[in-house]
Scaffold this motif. Structure first.
Motif, PDB file in Angstrom:
ATOM      1  N   ARG A 107       1.148  -4.179   3.343  1.00 21.22           N
ATOM      2  CA  ARG A 107      -0.243  -4.121   3.828  1.00 21.22           C
ATOM      3  C   ARG A 107      -0.334  -3.319   5.120  1.00 21.22           C
ATOM      4  NH1 ARG A 107      -0.494  -9.689   2.468  1.00 21.22           N
ATOM      5  NH2 ARG A 107      -0.458 -10.210   4.685  1.00 21.22           N
ATOM      6  N   LEU A 108       0.673  -3.435   5.989  1.00 19.12           N
ATOM      7  CA  LEU A 108       0.654  -2.684   7.245  1.00 19.12           C
ATOM      8  C   LEU A 108       0.783  -1.176   7.020  1.00 19.12           C
ATOM      9  CD1 LEU A 108       2.729  -5.009   9.584  1.00 19.12           C
ATOM     10  CD2 LEU A 108       0.311  -4.422   9.802  1.00 19.12           C
ATOM     11  N   ARG A 109       1.374  -0.772   5.889  1.00 22.01           N
ATOM     12  CA  ARG A 109       1.509   0.662   5.584  1.00 22.01           C
ATOM     13  C   ARG A 109       0.202   1.259   5.058  1.00 22.01           C
ATOM     14  NH1 ARG A 109       7.007  -0.880   4.308  1.00 22.01           N
ATOM     15  NH2 ARG A 109       6.499  -1.591   2.219  1.00 22.01           N
ATOM     16  N   GLN A 110      -0.724   0.411   4.659  1.00 21.39           N
ATOM     17  CA  GLN A 110      -1.981   0.881   4.079  1.00 21.39           C
ATOM     18  C   GLN A 110      -3.056   0.977   5.157  1.00 21.39           C
ATOM     19  OE1 GLN A 110      -2.691  -2.090   1.121  1.00 21.39           O
ATOM     20  NE2 GLN A 110      -0.911  -1.518  -0.095  1.00 21.39           N
ATOM     21  N   LYS A 111      -4.089   1.781   4.857  1.00 24.85           N
ATOM     22  CA  LYS A 111      -5.220   1.880   5.788  1.00 24.85           C
ATOM     23  C   LYS A 111      -5.968   0.555   5.767  1.00 24.85           C
ATOM     24  CE  LYS A 111      -6.441   6.665   6.190  1.00 24.85           C
ATOM     25  NZ  LYS A 111      -7.288   7.112   7.258  1.00 24.85           N
TER      26      LYS A 111
END
Length: 137
Positions: A107-111
């Motif tokens: 989730r942290l890698r996604q916008k």
């Protein structure tokens, strides 16, 4: 002669985690850790999610736990730790914690919105604390 212990009560949302005499308590703060010893000055401290440990009176062993956010109140050599959650290492499902860590990292890698970002970061911190306490490090 002053006693070298204090009364500690650790309360989570679903149970009394510990109640008894204690020699030392180390809790996670938002900017590090704080150790509480007997006859600490009276105060209230905000607690962050993370690893907590305490040493019961008459024992050389430390009891480790992962705690959620909350606060600790110190009044008259009595310490009350009130937290969302408190878990001993043996109560943590390591596989579930690892999966939660991976989901949060993804989730942290996604916008995300700033709210979603902070929520994901908190989930990652919670999973990392659970994994750390179960690894014995």
């Amino acid at each position: 002669m002053a006693t070298s212990s204090f009364y500690l009560k650790v309360i989570s949302a679903n149970r009394v985690f510990f109640a008894g005499k204690c020699r030392s308590l180390i809790v996670p703060e938002f900017d590090g850790q704080k150790e509480i010893l007997a006859h600490h000055e009276d105060m209230v401290i905000a607690i962050d999610e993370g690893q907590m440990k305490f040493q019961p009176e008459g024992s050389d062993e430390w009891i480790h736990a992962v705690v959620g956010m909350g606060f600790v109140e110190i009044v008259n050599n009595r310490v009350t730790l009130l937290v969302e959650t408190a878990e001993k290492p043996e109560e943590i499902d390591v596989r579930r914690a690892q999966e939660a860590k991976e989901r949060a990292e993804e989730r942290l890698r996604q916008k995300q919105s700033i709210h979603e970002y902070y929520h994901s970061r908190a989930a990652l911190a919670r999973a990392m604390a659970r994994l750390k306490v179960t690894s014995g490090k």
